[in-house]
Design a protein around this motif. Sequence first.
Motif, PDB file in Angstrom:
ATOM      1  N   VAL A  31       0.813  -1.212   0.000  1.00 30.04           N
ATOM      2  CA  VAL A  31       0.000   0.000   0.000  1.00 30.04           C
ATOM      3  C   VAL A  31       0.851   1.268   0.000  1.00 30.04           C
ATOM      4  O   VAL A  31       0.351   2.338  -0.326  1.00 30.04           O
ATOM      5  CB  VAL A  31      -1.014   0.023   1.176  1.00 30.04           C
ATOM      6  N   GLU A  32       2.122   1.158   0.383  1.00 31.86           N
ATOM      7  CA  GLU A  32       3.057   2.280   0.314  1.00 31.86           C
ATOM      8  C   GLU A  32       4.423   1.726  -0.064  1.00 31.86           C
ATOM      9  O   GLU A  32       4.811   0.658   0.383  1.00 31.86           O
ATOM     10  CB  GLU A  32       3.167   3.012   1.659  1.00 31.86           C
ATOM     11  N   ASP A  33       5.139   2.480  -0.879  1.00 32.96           N
ATOM     12  CA  ASP A  33       6.448   2.018  -1.333  1.00 32.96           C
ATOM     13  C   ASP A  33       7.379   3.220  -1.416  1.00 32.96           C
ATOM     14  O   ASP A  33       7.488   3.865  -2.451  1.00 32.96           O
ATOM     15  CB  ASP A  33       6.296   1.345  -2.700  1.00 32.96           C
ATOM     16  N   GLY A  34       8.019   3.542  -0.305  1.00 35.15           N
ATOM     17  CA  GLY A  34       8.932   4.673  -0.253  1.00 35.15           C
ATOM     18  C   GLY A  34      10.367   4.236  -0.448  1.00 35.15           C
ATOM     19  O   GLY A  34      10.658   3.040  -0.533  1.00 35.15           O
ATOM     20  N   PRO A  35      11.299   5.170  -0.511  1.00 35.89           N
ATOM     21  CA  PRO A  35      12.701   4.821  -0.725  1.00 35.89           C
ATOM     22  C   PRO A  35      13.324   4.042   0.440  1.00 35.89           C
ATOM     23  O   PRO A  35      14.233   3.246   0.225  1.00 35.89           O
ATOM     24  CB  PRO A  35      13.385   6.168  -0.911  1.00 35.89           C
ATOM     25  N   ASP A  36      12.836   4.251   1.640  1.00 34.85           N
ATOM     26  CA  ASP A  36      13.402   3.573   2.805  1.00 34.85           C
ATOM     27  C   ASP A  36      12.402   2.716   3.565  1.00 34.85           C
ATOM     28  O   ASP A  36      12.702   2.230   4.654  1.00 34.85           O
ATOM     29  CB  ASP A  36      14.017   4.591   3.764  1.00 34.85           C
ATOM     30  N   TYR A  37      11.209   2.558   3.004  1.00 40.53           N
ATOM     31  CA  TYR A  37      10.200   1.740   3.679  1.00 40.53           C
ATOM     32  C   TYR A  37       9.175   1.231   2.673  1.00 40.53           C
ATOM     33  O   TYR A  37       8.982   1.798   1.606  1.00 40.53           O
ATOM     34  CB  TYR A  37       9.502   2.533   4.779  1.00 40.53           C
ATOM     35  N   VAL A  38       8.543   0.123   3.043  1.00 44.66           N
ATOM     36  CA  VAL A  38       7.418  -0.443   2.292  1.00 44.66           C
ATOM     37  C   VAL A  38       6.366  -0.809   3.327  1.00 44.66           C
ATOM     38  O   VAL A  38       6.693  -1.333   4.395  1.00 44.66           O
ATOM     39  CB  VAL A  38       7.836  -1.694   1.487  1.00 44.66           C
ATOM     40  N   VAL A  39       5.104  -0.541   3.025  1.00 40.80           N
ATOM     41  CA  VAL A  39       3.997  -0.914   3.896  1.00 40.80           C
ATOM     42  C   VAL A  39       3.104  -1.890   3.136  1.00 40.80           C
ATOM     43  O   VAL A  39       2.710  -1.626   2.003  1.00 40.80           O
ATOM     44  CB  VAL A  39       3.178   0.313   4.347  1.00 40.80           C
ATOM     45  N   SER A  40       2.791  -3.012   3.782  1.00 43.06           N
ATOM     46  CA  SER A  40       1.925  -4.029   3.197  1.00 43.06           C
ATOM     47  C   SER A  40       0.819  -4.337   4.194  1.00 43.06           C
ATOM     48  O   SER A  40       1.060  -4.352   5.402  1.00 43.06           O
ATOM     49  CB  SER A  40       2.729  -5.301   2.907  1.00 43.06           C
ATOM     50  N   GLU A  41      -0.379  -4.592   3.686  1.00 43.50           N
ATOM     51  CA  GLU A  41      -1.490  -4.934   4.595  1.00 43.50           C
ATOM     52  C   GLU A  41      -2.467  -5.864   3.910  1.00 43.50           C
ATOM     53  O   GLU A  41      -2.445  -6.034   2.691  1.00 43.50           O
ATOM     54  CB  GLU A  41      -2.182  -3.678   5.125  1.00 43.50           C
ATOM     55  N   ASN A  42      -3.354  -6.452   4.733  1.00 47.56           N
ATOM     56  CA  ASN A  42      -4.380  -7.329   4.179  1.00 47.56           C
ATOM     57  C   ASN A  42      -5.512  -6.498   3.586  1.00 47.56           C
ATOM     58  O   ASN A  42      -5.553  -5.271   3.747  1.00 47.56           O
ATOM     59  CB  ASN A  42      -4.877  -8.339   5.226  1.00 47.56           C
ATOM     60  N   ALA A  43      -6.432  -7.160   2.891  1.00 51.61           N
ATOM     61  CA  ALA A  43      -7.507  -6.455   2.190  1.00 51.61           C
ATOM     62  C   ALA A  43      -8.390  -5.647   3.137  1.00 51.61           C
ATOM     63  O   ALA A  43      -8.883  -4.581   2.773  1.00 51.61           O
ATOM     64  CB  ALA A  43      -8.352  -7.449   1.392  1.00 51.61           C
ATOM     65  N   ALA A  44      -8.583  -6.134   4.358  1.00 49.28           N
ATOM     66  CA  ALA A  44      -9.424  -5.424   5.320  1.00 49.28           C
ATOM     67  C   ALA A  44      -8.696  -4.270   5.988  1.00 49.28           C
ATOM     68  O   ALA A  44      -9.308  -3.453   6.673  1.00 49.28           O
ATOM     69  CB  ALA A  44      -9.927  -6.406   6.387  1.00 49.28           C
ATOM     70  N   GLY A  45      -7.389  -4.214   5.817  1.00 52.36           N
ATOM     71  CA  GLY A  45      -6.610  -3.163   6.478  1.00 52.36           C
ATOM     72  C   GLY A  45      -6.395  -3.408   7.957  1.00 52.36           C
ATOM     73  O   GLY A  45      -6.018  -2.509   8.691  1.00 52.36           O
ATOM     74  N   THR A  46      -6.631  -4.636   8.399  1.00 53.49           N
ATOM     75  CA  THR A  46      -6.526  -4.952   9.829  1.00 53.49           C
ATOM     76  C   THR A  46      -5.180  -5.559  10.210  1.00 53.49           C
ATOM     77  O   THR A  46      -4.869  -5.665  11.391  1.00 53.49           O
ATOM     78  CB  THR A  46      -7.639  -5.920  10.257  1.00 53.49           C
ATOM     79  N   GLU A  47      -4.405  -5.999   9.224  1.00 51.04           N
ATOM     80  CA  GLU A  47      -3.077  -6.546   9.466  1.00 51.04           C
ATOM     81  C   GLU A  47      -2.108  -5.754   8.614  1.00 51.04           C
ATOM     82  O   GLU A  47      -2.294  -5.629   7.402  1.00 51.04           O
ATOM     83  CB  GLU A  47      -3.023  -8.033   9.103  1.00 51.04           C
ATOM     84  N   ARG A  48      -1.052  -5.228   9.250  1.00 49.66           N
ATOM     85  CA  ARG A  48      -0.149  -4.323   8.551  1.00 49.66           C
ATOM     86  C   ARG A  48       1.282  -4.581   8.984  1.00 49.66           C
ATOM     87  O   ARG A  48       1.574  -4.652  10.183  1.00 49.66           O
ATOM     88  CB  ARG A  48      -0.561  -2.893   8.889  1.00 49.66           C
ATOM     89  N   LEU A  49       2.167  -4.714   8.007  1.00 50.70           N
ATOM     90  CA  LEU A  49       3.600  -4.824   8.261  1.00 50.70           C
ATOM     91  C   LEU A  49       4.305  -3.693   7.532  1.00 50.70           C
ATOM     92  O   LEU A  49       3.954  -3.369   6.390  1.00 50.70           O
ATOM     93  CB  LEU A  49       4.153  -6.158   7.761  1.00 50.70           C
ATOM     94  N   THR A  50       5.287  -3.102   8.197  1.00 48.96           N
ATOM     95  CA  THR A  50       6.113  -2.062   7.587  1.00 48.96           C
ATOM     96  C   THR A  50       7.544  -2.571   7.566  1.00 48.96           C
ATOM     97  O   THR A  50       8.040  -3.094   8.564  1.00 48.96           O
ATOM     98  CB  THR A  50       6.024  -0.749   8.382  1.00 48.96           C
ATOM     99  N   PHE A  51       8.214  -2.415   6.434  1.00 47.53           N
ATOM    100  CA  PHE A  51       9.583  -2.860   6.265  1.00 47.53           C
ATOM    101  C   PHE A  51      10.454  -1.620   6.150  1.00 47.53           C
ATOM    102  O   PHE A  51      10.255  -0.800   5.251  1.00 47.53           O
ATOM    103  CB  PHE A  51       9.689  -3.759   5.028  1.00 47.53           C
TER     104      PHE A  51
END
Length: 127
Positions: A31-51
């Motif tokens: 859902v987000e892809d920045g130069p120093d981070y990526v954000v991924s989540e499930n379809a409901a938006g209830t589970e989210r991981l940031t790298f």
Amino acid sequence: MIGRLFSLVIDCPDTSALAGFYEELLGLSRVEDGPDYVVSENAAGTERLTFQRVGDFQPPRWRDPARPARAHLDVQVDDLDVAEPLVLALGATLLEGSDKPIGYRVYADPVGHPFCLVTPESVVLGG
């Protein structure tokens, strides 16, 4: 309650690659892809991981007190024998000492963070 969990942030050397591993493992979408981070989540938006990119990243070493894991994910699956070859194909490694106990197995993601595959039975039993 003071707050609610917003995201689990995972340090790594290559955000896109590690996000891709967990997107495949957990069915997440980027859902987000920045130069120093990526954000991924499930379809409901209830589970989210940031790298988060860390230039001098040093992976934890399983059962090594000099470089311990600070946290790990438990990923629930229906069948360990079905899930194991799939996570290995994504780039995971079965960790030494895991010795395939009943109900869970311990792996490292592609940059060394440990995670466990667990069955519903092991969750009920507190495994």
